[in-house]
Design a protein around this motif. Structure first.
Motif, PDB file in Angstrom:
ATOM      1  N   UNK A  40       6.208 -11.591  -2.542  1.00 56.39           N
ATOM      2  CA  UNK A  40       7.142 -11.234  -1.642  1.00 56.39           C
ATOM      3  C   UNK A  40       7.468 -12.170  -0.605  1.00 56.39           C
ATOM      4  N   UNK A  41       8.579 -11.982   0.209  1.00 57.53           N
ATOM      5  CA  UNK A  41       8.898 -13.142   1.056  1.00 57.53           C
ATOM      6  C   UNK A  41       8.646 -12.849   2.562  1.00 57.53           C
ATOM      7  N   UNK A  42       7.657 -11.852   2.865  1.00 51.99           N
ATOM      8  CA  UNK A  42       7.282 -11.548   4.124  1.00 51.99           C
ATOM      9  C   UNK A  42       5.896 -12.265   4.416  1.00 51.99           C
ATOM     10  N   UNK A  43       5.966 -12.861   5.309  1.00 46.73           N
ATOM     11  CA  UNK A  43       5.167 -13.770   6.012  1.00 46.73           C
ATOM     12  C   UNK A  43       3.805 -13.106   6.963  1.00 46.73           C
ATOM     13  N   UNK A  44       4.197 -11.806   7.111  1.00 45.85           N
ATOM     14  CA  UNK A  44       3.538 -11.007   7.997  1.00 45.85           C
ATOM     15  C   UNK A  44       2.497  -9.944   7.429  1.00 45.85           C
ATOM     16  N   UNK A  45       2.389 -10.164   6.141  1.00 46.06           N
ATOM     17  CA  UNK A  45       1.143  -9.388   5.253  1.00 46.06           C
ATOM     18  C   UNK A  45       0.740 -10.277   4.371  1.00 46.06           C
ATOM     19  N   UNK A  46      -0.413 -10.354   3.952  1.00 45.85           N
ATOM     20  CA  UNK A  46      -1.245 -11.074   3.039  1.00 45.85           C
ATOM     21  C   UNK A  46      -2.532 -10.473   2.652  1.00 45.85           C
ATOM     22  N   UNK A  47      -2.927 -10.942   1.576  1.00 47.50           N
ATOM     23  CA  UNK A  47      -4.252 -10.500   1.117  1.00 47.50           C
ATOM     24  C   UNK A  47      -5.275 -11.337   1.917  1.00 47.50           C
ATOM     25  N   UNK A  48      -6.244 -10.614   2.547  1.00 47.04           N
ATOM     26  CA  UNK A  48      -7.567 -11.239   3.203  1.00 47.04           C
ATOM     27  C   UNK A  48      -8.126 -12.166   2.339  1.00 47.04           C
ATOM     28  N   UNK A  49      -8.840 -13.064   3.025  1.00 48.61           N
ATOM     29  CA  UNK A  49     -10.015 -14.072   2.234  1.00 48.61           C
ATOM     30  C   UNK A  49     -10.860 -13.056   2.027  1.00 48.61           C
ATOM     31  N   UNK A  50     -11.496 -13.181   0.809  1.00 47.45           N
ATOM     32  CA  UNK A  50     -12.833 -12.661   0.330  1.00 47.45           C
ATOM     33  C   UNK A  50     -12.454 -11.694  -0.681  1.00 47.45           C
ATOM     34  N   UNK A  51     -11.121 -11.592  -0.897  1.00 43.18           N
ATOM     35  CA  UNK A  51     -10.434 -10.897  -1.973  1.00 43.18           C
ATOM     36  C   UNK A  51     -11.046 -11.419  -3.529  1.00 43.18           C
ATOM     37  N   UNK A  52     -10.947 -10.620  -4.426  1.00 41.07           N
ATOM     38  CA  UNK A  52     -11.627 -11.272  -5.721  1.00 41.07           C
ATOM     39  C   UNK A  52     -10.210 -11.266  -6.821  1.00 41.07           C
ATOM     40  N   UNK A  53     -10.330 -12.124  -7.410  1.00 41.20           N
ATOM     41  CA  UNK A  53      -9.361 -12.298  -9.084  1.00 41.20           C
ATOM     42  C   UNK A  53     -10.655 -12.392  -9.961  1.00 41.20           C
ATOM     43  N   UNK A  54     -10.399 -11.186 -10.787  1.00 43.22           N
ATOM     44  CA  UNK A  54     -11.584 -10.990 -11.875  1.00 43.22           C
ATOM     45  C   UNK A  54     -10.799 -11.062 -13.249  1.00 43.22           C
ATOM     46  N   UNK A  55     -11.207 -12.121 -14.133  1.00 49.46           N
ATOM     47  CA  UNK A  55     -10.582 -12.297 -15.374  1.00 49.46           C
ATOM     48  C   UNK A  55     -11.806 -11.850 -16.370  1.00 49.46           C
ATOM     49  N   UNK A  56     -11.346 -10.919 -17.531  1.00 47.03           N
ATOM     50  CA  UNK A  56     -12.147 -10.662 -18.410  1.00 47.03           C
ATOM     51  C   UNK A  56     -11.694 -11.208 -19.684  1.00 47.03           C
ATOM     52  N   UNK A  57     -12.478 -12.196 -20.159  1.00 49.26           N
ATOM     53  CA  UNK A  57     -11.855 -13.017 -21.402  1.00 49.26           C
ATOM     54  C   UNK A  57     -12.601 -12.243 -22.722  1.00 49.26           C
ATOM     55  N   UNK A  58     -11.582 -11.909 -23.658  1.00 55.20           N
ATOM     56  CA  UNK A  58     -12.126 -11.143 -24.620  1.00 55.20           C
ATOM     57  C   UNK A  58     -13.637 -11.739 -25.484  1.00 55.20           C
ATOM     58  N   UNK A  59     -14.196 -10.656 -26.177  1.00 56.43           N
ATOM     59  CA  UNK A  59     -15.420 -10.894 -26.853  1.00 56.43           C
ATOM     60  C   UNK A  59     -14.894 -11.910 -28.084  1.00 56.43           C
ATOM     61  N   UNK A  60     -15.790 -12.836 -28.383  1.00 60.16           N
ATOM     62  CA  UNK A  60     -15.522 -13.715 -29.521  1.00 60.16           C
ATOM     63  C   UNK A  60     -14.751 -15.273 -29.047  1.00 60.16           C
ATOM     64  N   UNK A  61     -14.341 -15.270 -27.565  1.00 63.88           N
ATOM     65  CA  UNK A  61     -13.687 -16.287 -27.006  1.00 63.88           C
ATOM     66  C   UNK A  61     -15.130 -17.021 -26.497  1.00 63.88           C
TER      67      UNK A  61
END
Length: 150
Positions: A40-61
């Motif tokens: 978004x183009x709004x600089x008054x809202x954001x995701x707070x530090x401590x948020x997490x990005x979770x990546x689930x890599x498929x089995x066999x990789x």
């Protein structure tokens, strides 16, 4: 928010977004840029530090390795489970979506399965955290990985 494979680190450009990777050679090592971006183009809202990005890599990789880390506490955790799947968790080291930080990236590599017939895999990318106005985030992206046997 967006969470896709991107051609470039920290890109927010729609032309760089991918939700599918085709033509993967069996047994090849692939490098992925998973970008967590505030679109978004709004600089008054954001995701707070401590948020997490979770990546689930498929089995066999296999051989999942963090290559670079942009904006997450160092290093993101990498856990391989008994079924052969792997999970990467990166924790935001600062707020995401501010005027000075619009996107953060986890770049990692993984070895494609050494298969003898074409196969599709799905990598799931999730996020959890809160925005500045205390809304919970929980976006999900499904990324199709097509391994093409010779």
């Amino acid at each position: 928010m967006a969470m896709f494979i991107f051609q470039l680190v920290d890109s927010r450009n729609n032309a760089d977004m991918r939700s599918i990777r085709t033509g993967i050679t069996p047994g090849s090592t692939q490098t992925f840029n998973i970008v967590f971006a505030d679109l978004d183009s709004i600089n008054t809202t954001w995701i707070k530090s401590g948020g997490q990005l979770i990546i689930n890599v498929p089995k066999d990789w296999t051989d999942v390795q963090i290559v670079n880390n942009f904006g997450f506490t160092n290093p993101p955790s990498v856990t391989t489970f008994g079924d052969g799947s792997t999970q990467i968790i990166g924790t935001l080291s600062s707020n995401l979506g501010t005027a000075t930080n619009q996107a953060d990236t986890i770049q990692f590599s993984a070895k494609a399965p050494d298969i003898t017939y074409d196969q599709m895999y799905v990598m799931y990318v999730l996020a959890q955290g809160q925005t500045t106005n205390n809304f919970s985030i929980g976006p999900l992206s499904e990324i199709v990985l097509q391994v093409d046997a010779p």
